[in-house]
Each structure stands twice: as structure tokens, then as C-alpha cells.
Write a protein that holds these residues in place. Structure first.
Motif, PDB file in Angstrom:
ATOM      1  N   PRO A   8      12.539  10.669  -0.371  1.00  0.00           N
ATOM      2  CA  PRO A   8      11.270  11.261  -0.750  1.00  0.00           C
ATOM      3  C   PRO A   8      10.570  10.433  -1.828  1.00  0.00           C
ATOM      4  CG  PRO A   8      13.042  12.285  -1.971  1.00  0.00           C
ATOM      5  CD  PRO A   8      13.624  11.110  -1.267  1.00  0.00           C
ATOM      6  N   ALA A   9      10.359   9.162  -1.601  1.00  0.00           N
ATOM      7  CA  ALA A   9       9.715   8.330  -2.620  1.00  0.00           C
ATOM      8  C   ALA A   9       8.254   8.120  -2.263  1.00  0.00           C
ATOM      9  CB  ALA A   9      10.443   7.003  -2.710  1.00  0.00           C
ATOM     10  N   ALA A  10       7.486   7.716  -3.268  1.00  0.00           N
ATOM     11  CA  ALA A  10       6.054   7.525  -3.061  1.00  0.00           C
ATOM     12  C   ALA A  10       5.785   6.480  -1.983  1.00  0.00           C
ATOM     13  CB  ALA A  10       5.402   7.112  -4.370  1.00  0.00           C
ATOM     14  N   GLY A  11       6.683   5.489  -1.896  1.00  0.00           N
ATOM     15  CA  GLY A  11       6.479   4.451  -0.895  1.00  0.00           C
ATOM     16  C   GLY A  11       6.455   5.011   0.518  1.00  0.00           C
TER      17      GLY A  11
ATOM     18  N   VAL B 128       7.324   7.135  -9.081  1.00  0.00           N
ATOM     19  CA  VAL B 128       7.791   6.983  -7.701  1.00  0.00           C
ATOM     20  C   VAL B 128       8.177   8.339  -7.115  1.00  0.00           C
ATOM     21  CG1 VAL B 128       9.662   6.069  -6.305  1.00  0.00           C
ATOM     22  CG2 VAL B 128       8.536   4.606  -7.946  1.00  0.00           C
ATOM     23  N   LEU B 129       8.854   9.157  -7.932  1.00  0.00           N
ATOM     24  CA  LEU B 129       9.395  10.398  -7.371  1.00  0.00           C
ATOM     25  C   LEU B 129       8.368  11.529  -7.322  1.00  0.00           C
ATOM     26  CD1 LEU B 129      13.048  10.597  -8.679  1.00  0.00           C
ATOM     27  CD2 LEU B 129      12.188   9.881  -6.460  1.00  0.00           C
ATOM     28  N   ILE B 130       7.548  11.661  -8.361  1.00  0.00           N
ATOM     29  CA  ILE B 130       6.625  12.799  -8.373  1.00  0.00           C
ATOM     30  C   ILE B 130       5.614  12.708  -7.226  1.00  0.00           C
ATOM     31  CG2 ILE B 130       4.861  14.027  -9.712  1.00  0.00           C
ATOM     32  CD1 ILE B 130       6.513  13.364 -12.199  1.00  0.00           C
ATOM     33  N   PRO B 131       4.935  11.573  -7.037  1.00  0.00           N
ATOM     34  CA  PRO B 131       4.032  11.531  -5.879  1.00  0.00           C
ATOM     35  C   PRO B 131       4.796  11.552  -4.562  1.00  0.00           C
ATOM     36  CG  PRO B 131       3.562   9.747  -7.405  1.00  0.00           C
ATOM     37  CD  PRO B 131       4.872  10.325  -7.808  1.00  0.00           C
ATOM     38  N   GLY B 132       6.090  11.248  -4.601  1.00  0.00           N
ATOM     39  CA  GLY B 132       6.864  11.308  -3.369  1.00  0.00           C
ATOM     40  C   GLY B 132       7.182  12.735  -2.974  1.00  0.00           C
ATOM     41  N   ILE B 133       7.425  13.585  -3.974  1.00  0.00           N
ATOM     42  CA  ILE B 133       7.843  14.955  -3.665  1.00  0.00           C
ATOM     43  C   ILE B 133       6.647  15.904  -3.651  1.00  0.00           C
ATOM     44  CG2 ILE B 133       9.293  16.866  -4.456  1.00  0.00           C
ATOM     45  CD1 ILE B 133      11.159  14.656  -5.610  1.00  0.00           C
ATOM     46  N   VAL B 134       5.758  15.770  -4.618  1.00  0.00           N
ATOM     47  CA  VAL B 134       4.548  16.611  -4.605  1.00  0.00           C
ATOM     48  C   VAL B 134       3.308  15.710  -4.670  1.00  0.00           C
ATOM     49  CG1 VAL B 134       5.351  18.831  -5.430  1.00  0.00           C
ATOM     50  CG2 VAL B 134       5.075  17.001  -7.049  1.00  0.00           C
TER      51      VAL B 134
END
Lengths: 491, 499
Positions: free
Chosen positions: A398-401, A471-477
Motif C-alpha cells: 500500500p505505498a504511494a508509488g 510514502v505510506l499516508i498517500p498510499g493508504i489514504v
């Protein structure tokens, strides 16, 4: 899309309007002040320049945020600060901020602790911002030059290191060469349409359809595409990238692979989407080919690299290819994808480079993939950060990439470029191999030598923290960021 | 929107409890080694408990849920794309969820003694894996499903790569790349379907039950279904896409093999049943002969290759390919009986093959070799171990009275109407496993000793573990009624048109 007549809500369409370049003004003033301060402090205190420039970036960032949603035009319509440019300015500021956080530790290690690096980074950022908000070919060119000249110096900044010298010189020569292409293209466009304002070019073409068959206009478009392709390192104009990225000081490599690339895309998008929508059928064909070549060449060459900086250089070429997929689509989803992806890429790539700064030793040693053997268990937290960045680069949820690629490829499918999307995901699958290889060394091989290096400085730790969050925040929400990107597109 | 009847988020807990337990290991990473295993085990047992608690809920359907679902959760997630956090459980999910919780527990027990280094990470990865698999079995939103589908790969990559044997790195990368390549194409198919649905109705959604019934031109549907089929067939694995499996299985640590065989292979079959067929019924019907050919070829080919293996793990890995071929055959037939059989066979294979891998793990741990040629007269040295080995090998070969027989029987009966030829050929595939299994047992257990190996018999814990598994095998073999009842309503709904 007649942009010559600005809507009534755009303030001060004519004349000087400093509000339209407020972020640039603030950052330039701070950079110049820092140059002055630099003269009066000794070499142990250079880190303060870094802190001051961080404050400057934060102030500029507030100016960018406050401009959101209120487009400002100025200088006789040669600058337009709209959401599009503001989003990109945010990306540039993020990449400058993260870069400065990892610069100090690098400079101390390489014993080239000269304060000029901070103002230069800021000037480069000013140039990028000007490129993003330029609505006149000349403004864009001006921004590009401010950016490039700063980068030539930054690439060769570690002057005791031969490779850095080589990188600076190579970048200068090829940069000058590509600028020539770009400028020549602009001249031809001016020659065939009689204006350098991007909106005026579009309206001239729409009123004089004949000009579309003018070879001068077509040649102008092609030459500009070549010039921009050099800047975003799209194949086959990418040859300078690996050497420059490998030789340049590591934090500057991080910076160059993110900020200037995003700036190149900003100007590329603005010129092609606003000024040349009439030629979309032509340039999307061209971009299709560029995208496929860039992804494939970048990924295939990256597979064989042993130096991690060089590997990430090729990976950054490949990423430019993914972004070109969204650009080729040219629709709302695709262009919003470009915006989203460049910002996410800033976090994941600079984060990865922060780890490279940590693992590297004086004289740019220890930059081979094999030097990461056992890293993951020796330093579990750093190893986890690096894994997150690499998985994001590889486009694994679940990463932003992942969200970014999802966005770009959705745009391509929506625009009917299904094959382009298929080539894109196959490339993405191939790319996973070389990202995994780093993790194989980190977790599955025993270390060949003992690890010992400089302790993690607080600023570098902050950079890692911000990057992981980015990386993680835009990936998850991803909701908020997607929303912003959708409001920032040019159409 | 809808909650389950008690309002208690069972499904979210099912997905995130293992991961949360795994993360609890992080603070004690460098200290308290005495806590690592108990904490992880407690998490796995609690998960099994929660999964079993869902069984009684099957009595009443959930409010606002699609037909057949008795637990349902639905919240908005990424509104910009119409992505929702939708989870649902019907009888099909329930059985697989319980299987997941059970097999994970077995995997944990199987790695109790062999894994001595980096223990907390090992358990963290197993638990993360469990979370991912639970997510796959419970998601009703295609985006969410895809997310969990990819998430499963990461822990398995590390499990094989860090604790594996032999060419572990090669196998880990091969496993990752194979499955990723397939699933990325599925992602494109998902996006395409989403866009087609959105442009037709104006509603952009990834919800499975929103997308079912989308009118897709048949030629497009074939491509989209093809992409789904590719992703699922790789995971299944169906011949000729199975080549990652023997490597991954052979080089994985015992826990990795158990999870891989017991659970990961099931996600492919589950995906086909839950997503592939319902989304593209016409295309699936058109391509079902292809699926059938792949299934039957796989059954015969894998049995043939299994016969030639000298490594026990590799032998069982190939037998897995054969068993999953039966599952594929049942799905391809898509009649209620065959489909029930296929799902039941997934559960059976999950238990029996996990048991086989666990037993091979025990032998390997005792002697350090998995070569069949090295063994002999194990019965004389370790009778309890040999008895259970024989038991599970016979179950795996489809001995009547044990579980695999029921599944295979249902699949063959249900498919007979659809294709006589496929069933006839698959019938040969029922006999072939006996050939290599008998050879394995004969050489391993009863032949004269070839190398002086010291093989201690089962310990109490190991005994407990295999007894539970053997009882399950026996129970399903003799009395599969409750499981089939549970499957009745979902299978009826799924095969509604084809019944």
C-alpha cells in the motif's frame, strides 16, 4: 481552450503583479541573504545555513499554500500562478526540503563543507518554480536557465572528487546542448505563430488552421519535445543521466532525480497541453514512443547495475517513462496522475537516497548493491525504511508509488492506450527484480564486512520520517492528495 | 450502510488481528525471547477462535449485504475513485477463513523448533501473511482485493528468501515475479472493467456486486477474463504456469511450504470462483474448455513428473499441482456438485498437503535430508511418525474414507455431465497418485535401511498437531455433510444460471 482572455477571477491580467511570483521572490531573497551570511560564518557553522534555508522553504511553502485556488497572473501574462503551478511548487519545495535535510551529513563526511550549496539549492528551486508558472516560452526558458546553471555547479560540487567534476562538466555540456534544441524549437514556434505566450500560440493556431501544415511549426514542436526530453531524461535523450547521477554528490543526485525532472514535466505539460492542443494527435504519438522507449530502456539497463546510485539513475529514467504514460493519455486522470506521481516520487526516491547517504563512505565508497549485505538485520529500522521506499518504487501496495501508477495507467486506459498500459505494467513487473535485489542483499546475504558509519544525524532521521510518512499516508489514504491533484490539472 | 447483525466488526478483526499481533512482537524484538513464540501462538489461536465464532452467524443473512452473505462491512475509503472498504463472508469465505486460521497455526507449530534465528521476524511475517490471505478471502471490492492479493507476496518472499534452503533467493524472486506479472495484468483488467462500467452507468465503482452484470462486449470480456484467468492460473498453479511452484516449495522453510500449499494456492481458485466467473460468465463459459484442458493436462503431467522426483518436498509439490488440477476441473465444469467438490477439495488439500509438508519438515529436521534414497525402514525407527506419514500420504492419494476422496468424487461426478472425456482422463489422474505415493511409502518406510540415520519419534507437541489434522481428515472423509451444507447456498447462488 482560449486562455488568452483570462477569466475575470484571475487578478491583474496585465502589468506587474508580484503576487503571481511571491514564492519565487521570497525564496530568492532568502537565498541571497544566505549567500551574504555565508561570508561571515566559519566552516563549523555552515549547518546553520541549512537550518535557515529550511525555514525559508517553510515560509515559501506557506506562501504557496495561501495562493491555492486564487490564480494570479502577472508581468503581461508571462507568469500565471494557478493550481497547476502551485502543486508543482509544493513538489519542488518538498524535494528541496528533504534534500537539505540529508546534505549536512554528506558534506561533513566528504569534507566539502561549503555553505554555498544551500543558496544554490534554493536558486535551483526558484528556477523550477518559474518554469512551472511560466506562461511564456521566454519565462519558461528563464526558469530553466536559473535551474540549470545552479545544477551544473551542484553536480560538480564535490570538487575534490574526480567523478563529481566529470558529472558537472558532462551535465553542463549536454545541458547546454539540449537547451540549444529547446531554444531553437521555441524560436521556430515564435517564427510560425508570431508569439511566445503559450495561450496566444494556441489561439493563433486555432484561428489560422493553415499553420498546422507549416513544417516550421512541426519542427518547432519536435525540437521542443527533444529539449524537454533531455531535461526529464527520456530515452533516447537519457545518455547523460547515469554518469551525472553516479558522479554527483549523493544528495544532489536525489535532488536532480526529483525536482528538475518534475519541473521539466511541468513546463512540458504546460507548453504541449495549453499551447499545442491542436497538435495533440501528433504529439501523443510521439510521446507514446518516448514513453515505451524510456520505460523499457530504463528498466532493462537498471537490471544489470551494481552501483546503487547508477541503478536508481536508470530507475529514475524508467519512472519518467511511467509519467510519460500519463502525459500521453493527456486526459484529466492522466495529468492528475502526473502531478500525484511526481510528488510521491519525491518522497520515495529522496528517502532511498537518504539511506544511500548513510551507507556511503568518504570518497563515494560503499555505493554498491553488495555493500548492503546484511544491512536489514544490522539496522532493522533503517532496513525497514529502505524496504518501504523500494516497494513503493516498485509499485507494490500500500505505498504511494502503487496509487500513482494505478492513476497513470488508469488515465492511459481511459484514453484508449491499452497497449501502452500493458507495456507499462510489464515494465513495472520487470523493474521489481532490481528493487528486490537490493532487498535480497539487505536481508538474505551475510555481511562481508562489519558495518560502522556516522551516526544518523537528527536531520537525516527527520528526512526518513517525512519520507516514510509521505510514502505510506498517500498510499493508504490517498483521498486528500488525489483531490488536490485533480484540482490542479490544466483543463 | 450495512453492518453485520451484531454490529461487531468480526471481519475487520479477522483481517487485522494477526498483523496487530505480529506488530506486538516489534517492541520485544531485542529482549524477552521467551515471549516471541507464545505471543505469536496466542495471536494465531485467537484468530482461529474468532474464525470459528463466525460459524454460527451463518444462520442469519446480514442486512444490506448481497445474497448469501451473513457478515458484511462496508465503508467508503477512496471516494475519488469509488473505492470502498467492503468485506463480506458467505459459506465459501467462511470455510477458507477457518482453513487459513488453522493452517497458519500449523505452520507456526511446524516452525517451532527448526527456526532458531530471527524468530520474531519469522512470526511477524507468518502473521502478516495470514492478514493478507484473510483479506483476499473477505474482500468484496476489487481494489481492496487486489491490494491484499499483492500484500500476500511480500511476507512469502522474505520467508523463502531468508529461511529457505538451496537456491532460496532464486526461488523467492521467481515466485515474486511470476505472481506479480500475472496480477499486474489483472489490475489492468480491473481498471478497464471499472471504466467500462463507469462510462455505461455513470457510477464509478470497484465493488464486486456493483460490477457484476456489466455489459461488456464479448471480445473485450474474453481479454479481461483472460487477464483474470492468467493471474489466478499462475497462483493455482495450472499447467503450464506452474514452474515457479516446485522451486518455491522445495526451497521454502517448512512454514513457508505449509502456507504456500495450504493457503496461497487456494487464493487462485477462490479468485476464479468469486471474481472470474461471476464477473464474466459468458467469457468464462467460452474459455472453460481451455481451463479444463489445463486442469487435466496438469493432473496427468504433474503425476507423471512427481513419480520421477527424488526430493520428497518436490514430489509433494508436484502432487499439489495435480490436486489443484482437480479443483480447476471442478470449477471449469461449474455445476453445483462439481463446484462444491472443488471448494471442498480446496479445504482437503489445504489440510492434507500442509500435513505432508509438516511431516517432511519433521524428517528433514531430524536427519537433514529430504532425499528419498537416503531413507529406509523409518517404520522400524519411528513408528508413530511413520503411521501418520502413511495416513496423510494415503489421504493425499485419495483413499476412500479420507477427505480427498470425497472432493475428487464430487468433482468427477459433477463434471461428468459436462465432459466425459475430461472426466475419463482425470479418472486416470486419480490412480496415478497412488503409484508415486506407494513408491514413496515403500522406499521411505519399509525398504531396508540405506543410510544409518537416527530418527527420533514424534514428540508430544508434534503428536498433538498431527492427531488433530488426521482427525480432521477422517471427519471430512466420513461426514462431509456440515461443510457441504455450508457451501450449499453460496454454490447455488454462484451457479444460478448454470445449475
Amino acid at each position: 481552450m482560449d486562455m488568452l482572455q483570462f477569466p475575470a477571477n484571475i487578478a491583474a491580467a496585465a502589468g506587474v503583479n508580484f503576487a503571481a511570483i511571491m514564492p519565487e521572490v521570497i525564496l530568492s531573497v532568502i537565498a541571497m541573504a544566505l549567500l551574504l551570511v555565508n561570508v561571515f560564518i566559519n566552516s563549523e557553522q555552515k549547518a546553520y545555513l541549512g537550518y535557515l534555508s529550511l525555514i525559508g522553504i517553510v515560509v515559501t511553502f506557506f506562501s504557496v499554500v495561501s495562493g491555492w485556488g486564487a490564480p494570479q497572473s502577472g508581468f503581461n501574462n508571462s507568469v500565471l500562478q494557478d493550481n497547476f503551478s502551485l502543486f508543482f511548487k509544493g513538489t519542488f519545495l518538498v524535494s528541496a526540503f528533504l534534500t537539505i535535510l540529508i546534505t549536512d551529513q554528506y558534506l561533513k563526511r566528504e569534507e566539502c563543507n561549503w555553505g554555498e550549496i544551500y543558496p544554490l539549492i534554493l536558486f535551483a528551486t526558484v528556477g523550477m518554480m518559474l518554469m512551472a508558472s511560466g506562461t511564456d516560452l521566454m519565462t519558461i526558458f528563464l526558469g530553466l536557465e536559473v535551474l540549470s546553471v545552479s545544477l551544473y555547479v551542484l553536480a560538480g560540487f564535490n570538487r575534490a572528487n574526480l567523478k563529481s567534476n566529470e558529472a558537472g562538466l558532462k551535465y553542463f555540456l549536454l545541458g547546454a546542448f539540449s537547451t540549444g534544441f529547446l531554444l531553437y524549437g521555441m524560436a521556430l514556434i515564435y517564427g510560425s505563430t508570431g508569439t511566445t505566450r503559450v495561450a496566444a500560440i494556441a489561439s493563433y493556431i486555432s484561428q489560422n488552421g493553415m499553420v498546422l501544415s507549416n513544417p516550421m511549426l512541426v519542427a518547432g514542436m519536435l525540437l521542443m519535445a527533444v529539449g524537454f526530453s533531455f531535461k526529464i531524461a527520456a530515452a533516447p535523450f537519457h545518455m547523460w543521466t547515469p554518469d551525472v547521477y553516479e558522479g554527483a554528490p549523493t544528495p544532489m543526485t536525489a535532488f536532480m532525480s526529483v525536482g528538475p525532472k518534475a519541473a521539466g514535466f511541468a513546463a512540458f505539460l504546460r507548453v504541449f497541453i495549453v499551447a499545442l492542443p491542436a497538435m495533440k494527435a501528433d504529439w501523443s504519438e510521439l510521446l507514446w514512443v518516448l514513453a515505451v522507449l524510456t520505460m523499457t530502456v530504463g528498466n532493462i539497463t537498471a537490471l544489470k547495475q551494481t552501483n546503487i546510485k547508477r541503478m536508481l539513475a536508470y530507475s529514475s529514467i524508467a519512472h519518467a517513462g511511467y509519467v510519460l504514460v500519463g502525459f500521453t493519455a493527456g486526459n484529466a486522470v492522466g495529468t492528475a496522475g502526473v502531478l500525484f506521481y511526481m510528488l510521491s516520487y519525491a518522497f520515495m526516491n529522496i528517502g532511498a537516497f537518504a539511506i544511500i547517504v548513510l551507507v556511503g563512505r568518504k570518497g563515494e565508497e560503499n555505493n554498491n548493491v553488495s555493500d548492503y549485505a546484511g544491512f536489514g538485520f544490522k539496522h532493522p529500522v533503517l532496513g525497514m525504511c529502505m524496504s518501504i521506499f523500494l516497494f513503493s518504487l516498485a509499485g507494490i501496495p500500500p505505498a504511494a508509488g502503487f496509487i500513482g501508477k494505478f492513476y497513470l495507467f488508469s488515465g492511459a486506459i481511459q484514453a484508449g492506450y491499452v497497449w501502452l498500459a500493458i507495456i507499462g505494467v510489464l515494465n513495472s513487473a520487470a523493474s521489481v527484480y532490481y528493487y528486490l535485489r537490493v532487498m535480497v542483499f539487505m536481508y538474505m546475504k551475510d555481511p562481508t564486512e562489519e558495518f560502522d558509519w556516522l551516526a544518523v544525524s537528527p536531520s537525516l532521521a527527520l528526512c526518513l520520517l517525512l519520507s516514510v510518512a509521505g510514502v505510506l499516508i498517500p498510499g493508504i489514504v490517498p483521498g486528500t492528495l488525489l483531490d488536490l491533484a485533480q484540482k490542479a490539472i490544466l483543463m | 450502510m450495512g453492518y453485520d447483525m451484531t454490529g461487531f466488526p468480526f471481519l475487520t478483526i479477522l483481517i487485522f488481528l494477526p498483523l496487530a499481533t505480529g506488530l506486538c512482537l516489534l517492541p520485544v524484538w531485542n529482549c524477552r525471547p521467551d515471549l516471541w513464540r507464545p505471543v505469536a501462538l496466542a495471536g494465531a489461536i485467537a484468530e482461529l477462535g474468532v474464525a470459528c465464532l463466525c460459524w454460527p452467524a451463518a444462520a442469519a443473512p446480514a442486512k444490506g449485504a448481497p445474497a448469501g452473505f451473513f457478515l458484511f462491512e462496508d465503508y467508503p475509503w477512496i471516494a475519488e475513485f469509488g473505492i470502498r472498504y467492503t468485506l463480506g463472508m458467505d459459506g465459501l469465505s467462511l470455510l477458507l477463513v477457518i482453513l487459513t486460521a488453522f493452517v497458519t497455526l500449523i505452520a507456526m507449530l511446524a516452525s517451532w523448533r527448526p527456526v532458531i534465528d530471527r524468530v520474531p521476524l519469522h512470526y511477524l511475517l507468518i502473521l502478516a501473511m495470514e492478514s493478507g490471505i484473510m483479506g483476499v478471502f473477505l474482500s468484496l471490492d476489487l481494489f481492496l482485493f487486489y491490494l491484499f492479493w499483492e500484500l500476500m507476496l511480500i511476507p512469502m518472499f522474505f520467508l523463502i528468501g531468508i529461511w529457505g534452503h538451496g537456491r532460496r533467493i532464486y526461488s523467492a524472486i521467481k515466485f515474486f515475479l511470476f505472481t506479480l506479472a500475472g496480477s499486474l495484468l489483472m489490475l489492468l483488467a480491473i481498471i478497464t472493467l471499472y471504466l467500462i462500467h463507469g462510462s455505461q452507468t455513470g457510477v464509478y465503482t470497484f465493488s464486486l456486486y456493483g460490477l457484476i452484470g456489466t455489459v461488456v462486449p464479448h471480445s473485450t470480456a474474453l481479454w479481461l477474463y483472460g487477464a483474470f484467468l492468467l493471474a489466478f492460473a499462475i497462483k493455482f498453479p495450472l499447467f503450464p504456469l506452474h514452474t515457479w511452484l516446485p522451486d518455491a516449495h522445495t526451497d521454502a522453510p517448512t512454514a513457508g511450504s505449509v502456507i504456500l500449499a495450504g493457503l496461497l494456492l487456494k487464493t487462485g481458485a477462490y479468485g476464479l470462483v468469486r471474481f472470474g466467473y461471476p464477473l464474466f460468465p459468458a467469457a468464462a463459459a467460452t474459455l472453460s474448455p481451455l481451463l479444463m484442458v489445463m486442469a487435466v493436462t496438469g493432473i496427468l503431467y504433474a503425476s507423471w513428473i512427481a513419480f520421477a522426483q527424488s526430493d520428497m518436498k518436490r514430489l509433494v509439490a508436484y502432487s499439489s499441482v495435480g490436486h489443484m488440477g482437480f479443483v480447476a476441473l471442478g470449477i471449469a465444469a461449474w455445476t453445483p456438485v462439481a463446484l462444491s467438490g472443488a471448494i471442498l477439495q480446496m479445504v482437503n488439500h489445504g489440510i492434507t498437503t500442509s500435513a505432508m509438508f509438516a511431516m517432511i519438515g519433521m524428517l528433514d529436521e531430524r536427519t537433514g535430508t529430504r532425499e528419498i534414497d537416503a531413507y529406509g525402514n523409518v517404520w522400524g525407527k519411528a513408528p508413530r511418525l511413520s503411521f501418520f506419514f502413511l495416513f496423510f500420504a494415503m489421504a493425499s492419494a485419495g483413499l476412500p474414507g479420507l477427505n480427498n476422496f470425497v472432493g475428487e468424487f464430487l468433482i468427477l461426478t459433477g463434471s461428468f455431465k459436462v465432459s466425459h472425456l475430461a472426466v475419463a482422463l482425470a479418472g486416470i489422474g486419480v490412480i496415478l497418485p497412488l503409484v508415486y505415493t506407494v513408491r514413496l511409502i515403500q522406499e521411505l518406510l519399509f525398504q531396508e535401511e540405506r543410510r544409518p540415520l537416527i530418527i527420533p519419534d514424534l514428540t508430544v507437541t508434534e503428536c498433538g498437531m498431527v492427531v488433530v489434522m488426521a482427525c480432521l481428515d477422517l471427519y471430512i472423509g466420513l461426514h462431509p455433510g456440515p461443510l457441504l451444507d455450508m457451501l450449499h447456498s453460496p454454490v447455488a447462488i454462484l451457479t444460478g444460471g448454470a445449475g
